[in-house]
Motif scaffolding. Structure first.
Motif, PDB file in Angstrom:
ATOM      1  N   ASN A 205       5.739   5.038   7.610  1.00  0.00           N
ATOM      2  CA  ASN A 205       5.443   3.606   7.812  1.00  0.00           C
ATOM      3  C   ASN A 205       5.236   2.844   6.510  1.00  0.00           C
ATOM      4  O   ASN A 205       4.991   1.647   6.543  1.00  0.00           O
ATOM      5  CB  ASN A 205       4.128   3.449   8.610  1.00  0.00           C
ATOM      6  CG  ASN A 205       4.261   3.897  10.047  1.00  0.00           C
ATOM      7  OD1 ASN A 205       5.373   4.049  10.548  1.00  0.00           O
ATOM      8  ND2 ASN A 205       3.138   4.122  10.705  1.00  0.00           N
ATOM      9  N   HIS A 207       6.744   1.436   4.102  1.00  0.00           N
ATOM     10  CA  HIS A 207       7.434   0.188   3.747  1.00  0.00           C
ATOM     11  C   HIS A 207       7.112  -0.956   4.713  1.00  0.00           C
ATOM     12  O   HIS A 207       7.553  -2.089   4.521  1.00  0.00           O
ATOM     13  CB  HIS A 207       8.936   0.421   3.645  1.00  0.00           C
ATOM     14  CG  HIS A 207       9.249   1.447   2.584  1.00  0.00           C
ATOM     15  ND1 HIS A 207       8.952   1.240   1.256  1.00  0.00           N
ATOM     16  CD2 HIS A 207       9.745   2.711   2.673  1.00  0.00           C
ATOM     17  CE1 HIS A 207       9.269   2.323   0.553  1.00  0.00           C
ATOM     18  NE2 HIS A 207       9.760   3.227   1.395  1.00  0.00           N
ATOM     19  N   THR A 208       6.332  -0.644   5.727  1.00  0.00           N
ATOM     20  CA  THR A 208       5.918  -1.697   6.672  1.00  0.00           C
ATOM     21  C   THR A 208       4.536  -2.249   6.317  1.00  0.00           C
ATOM     22  O   THR A 208       4.066  -3.182   6.958  1.00  0.00           O
ATOM     23  CB  THR A 208       5.879  -1.160   8.121  1.00  0.00           C
ATOM     24  OG1 THR A 208       4.817  -0.206   8.235  1.00  0.00           O
ATOM     25  CG2 THR A 208       7.181  -0.508   8.519  1.00  0.00           C
ATOM     26  N   TYR A 209       3.872  -1.649   5.327  1.00  0.00           N
ATOM     27  CA  TYR A 209       2.538  -2.132   4.935  1.00  0.00           C
ATOM     28  C   TYR A 209       2.689  -3.403   4.097  1.00  0.00           C
ATOM     29  O   TYR A 209       3.779  -3.727   3.602  1.00  0.00           O
ATOM     30  CB  TYR A 209       1.808  -1.078   4.101  1.00  0.00           C
ATOM     31  CG  TYR A 209       1.636   0.274   4.777  1.00  0.00           C
ATOM     32  CD1 TYR A 209       1.626   0.413   6.163  1.00  0.00           C
ATOM     33  CD2 TYR A 209       1.468   1.436   4.005  1.00  0.00           C
ATOM     34  CE1 TYR A 209       1.476   1.662   6.759  1.00  0.00           C
ATOM     35  CE2 TYR A 209       1.306   2.683   4.605  1.00  0.00           C
ATOM     36  CZ  TYR A 209       1.315   2.793   5.972  1.00  0.00           C
ATOM     37  OH  TYR A 209       1.168   4.012   6.543  1.00  0.00           O
ATOM     38  N   ILE A 251       0.503  -3.042  10.057  1.00  0.00           N
ATOM     39  CA  ILE A 251       1.968  -3.028   9.920  1.00  0.00           C
ATOM     40  C   ILE A 251       2.399  -4.502   9.908  1.00  0.00           C
ATOM     41  O   ILE A 251       2.257  -5.190  10.924  1.00  0.00           O
ATOM     42  CB  ILE A 251       2.618  -2.299  11.115  1.00  0.00           C
ATOM     43  CG1 ILE A 251       2.019  -0.908  11.311  1.00  0.00           C
ATOM     44  CG2 ILE A 251       4.139  -2.290  11.015  1.00  0.00           C
ATOM     45  CD1 ILE A 251       2.560   0.185  10.484  1.00  0.00           C
ATOM     46  N   ASN A 253       5.322  -5.577   7.750  1.00  0.00           N
ATOM     47  CA  ASN A 253       6.680  -5.745   7.213  1.00  0.00           C
ATOM     48  C   ASN A 253       7.693  -4.882   7.943  1.00  0.00           C
ATOM     49  O   ASN A 253       8.610  -4.333   7.321  1.00  0.00           O
ATOM     50  CB  ASN A 253       6.698  -5.388   5.718  1.00  0.00           C
ATOM     51  CG  ASN A 253       6.153  -6.520   4.874  1.00  0.00           C
ATOM     52  OD1 ASN A 253       6.566  -7.663   5.045  1.00  0.00           O
ATOM     53  ND2 ASN A 253       5.224  -6.213   3.985  1.00  0.00           N
ATOM     54  N   HIS A 254       7.513  -4.725   9.241  1.00  0.00           N
ATOM     55  CA  HIS A 254       8.450  -3.881   9.999  1.00  0.00           C
ATOM     56  C   HIS A 254       9.811  -4.585  10.053  1.00  0.00           C
ATOM     57  O   HIS A 254       9.861  -5.814  10.249  1.00  0.00           O
ATOM     58  CB  HIS A 254       7.919  -3.634  11.409  1.00  0.00           C
ATOM     59  CG  HIS A 254       8.552  -2.455  12.065  1.00  0.00           C
ATOM     60  ND1 HIS A 254       9.830  -2.491  12.584  1.00  0.00           N
ATOM     61  CD2 HIS A 254       8.105  -1.186  12.261  1.00  0.00           C
ATOM     62  CE1 HIS A 254      10.135  -1.303  13.080  1.00  0.00           C
ATOM     63  NE2 HIS A 254       9.109  -0.489  12.904  1.00  0.00           N
ATOM     64  N   ASN A 260       5.649  -5.228  14.389  1.00  0.00           N
ATOM     65  CA  ASN A 260       4.498  -5.404  13.492  1.00  0.00           C
ATOM     66  C   ASN A 260       3.205  -5.252  14.283  1.00  0.00           C
ATOM     67  O   ASN A 260       3.150  -5.573  15.475  1.00  0.00           O
ATOM     68  CB  ASN A 260       4.533  -6.792  12.845  1.00  0.00           C
ATOM     69  CG  ASN A 260       5.461  -6.813  11.648  1.00  0.00           C
ATOM     70  OD1 ASN A 260       5.701  -5.776  11.017  1.00  0.00           O
ATOM     71  ND2 ASN A 260       5.994  -7.982  11.331  1.00  0.00           N
TER      72      ASN A 260
END
Ligand code: FDP
Length: 330
Positions: A205, A207-209, A251, A253-254, A260
């Motif tokens: 995950n 890159h979604t932070y 989350i 930046n999904h 998100n």
């Protein structure tokens, strides 16, 4: 032959030392009995066919495994028999479970946390927080902030370990013995020395932070070992023993914005606040995505979610400086 102190003996001394009632012992006996019962079911689950999907979904739209339902029934049975619980909040029940209007305690629990591990027989958690009712008057389904918990604990099932934190009296680890008693209280204090520290988060995950959290990870990850089992109790068991930090950030930046979770994934009352309470008694800290102490978050609903950064104070303080989301919705 050496005989170790049992958890009930330990708690009895604790209550006597602080001139407290025995009601709490009766509640703890109920929670420990439930955990042992669940553990036995889990160990033999594959044989009994209890590890499959039950074909229904829980209040969060997730698949309910048969073990989740069994664990829920077992826990509610023991809480009812104890006579000490006014109401309970459980991950497996949308409504607050009314138990005994005369009860003294609120119990917030997840009887089988980390359900993706169930079908593999890998560790899951039974997590709980306990708060005391207002004894002066009627109660109104009160949802307490973590700072008001008087105890919080987690069993890592089926490993036979039990971690219990008592308000202002530390965090303690017990192990199950050959007579199925939890014994040998050992105080847990987070190690100051960073050599054993570990980071724990779902790396898939990352890159979604938020960008600052991603940057913090990039700058710090090489300094520490990395571990992730995928069940909060099991992952946090390592964090609170070895030091470091467990994080389940918001989350934001999904690639699919519908996925998100700006308010985080974990549940405040029976996940985040439980580990925050234990960690604080072990000398650590826990904050949410706004940098607020998890223990100070006043729940507005029983199943509210929270982002979570929990572990060694130095690391939690450090990442706190990167948390920039003002007041995420809860
Ligand atoms: P699970 O979804 O398998 O029930 O909140 C539940 C929880 O497990 C935690 O125990 C665990 O830490 C986390 O979610 C795992 O989530 P990811 O699968 O997204 O890593």
């Amino acid at each position: 032959m050496q005989f170790e102190e049992t958890v009930m003996g330990f708690l009895l001394h604790h209550q006597e030392k602080h001139h407290r009632t025995y009601h709490f012992l009766i509640l703890m006996d109920a929670l420990i009995s439930a955990a042992k019962h669940i553990e036995q079911y889990y160990l033999t689950g594959a044989l009994k066919g209890n590890v499959g999907l039950a074909g229904s979904v829980n209040v969060h739209g997730e698949d309910v495994f048969r073990m989740d339902q069994i664990a829920q029934e077992i826990t509610l049975h023991y809480l009812r028999v104890s006579g000490r619980v006014i109401h309970a909040v459980s991950e497996e029940s949308e409504e607050i479970v009314q138990i005994n209007p005369e009860g003294r305690y609120f119990v917030y629990f997840d009887p089988l946390d980390g359900s993706s591990n169930v079908r593999h027989g890998l560790p899951v958690g039974f997590m709980f927080g306990v708060a005391k009712r207002n004894l002066e008057g009627p109660e109104d389904n009160h949802l307490r902030a973590g700072r008001e918990y008087i105890a919080a604990g987690m069993f890592v099932i089926p490993t036979g370990t039990f971690t219990l934190a008592l308000k202002d009296a530390g965090a303690w680890r017990f192990h199950i013995d050959e007579t199925m008693q939890f014994v040998k209280p050992t105080r847990i204090v987070l190690p100051e020395d960073g050599t054993s520290w570990e980071l724990s988060f779902n790396s898939a995950n990352r890159h979604t932070y938020s960008k600052p959290v991603q940057n913090w990870i990039t700058q710090n990850e090489a300094k520490y070992a990395f571990r992730y089992i995928g069940a909060l109790a099991a992952d946090f068991h390592r964090t609170v023993s070895n030091g470091g930090m467990f994080l389940y950030p918001a989350i934001v930046n999904h690639p699919d914005p519908k996925k998100n979770r700006p308010q985080g994934k974990l549940r405040l009352m029976y996940e985040a606040a439980v580990v925050a309470f234990i960690c604080s008694e072990a000398g650590g800290a826990a904050v949410d995505e706004t940098g607020r102490s998890i223990l100070d978050v006043q729940p507005k609903n029983p199943h509210q979610r929270s982002a979570l950064y929990v572990g060694s104070k130095r690391l939690v303080e450090d990442i706190r400086g990167s948390l920039t989301i003002p007041n995420p919705p809860i």
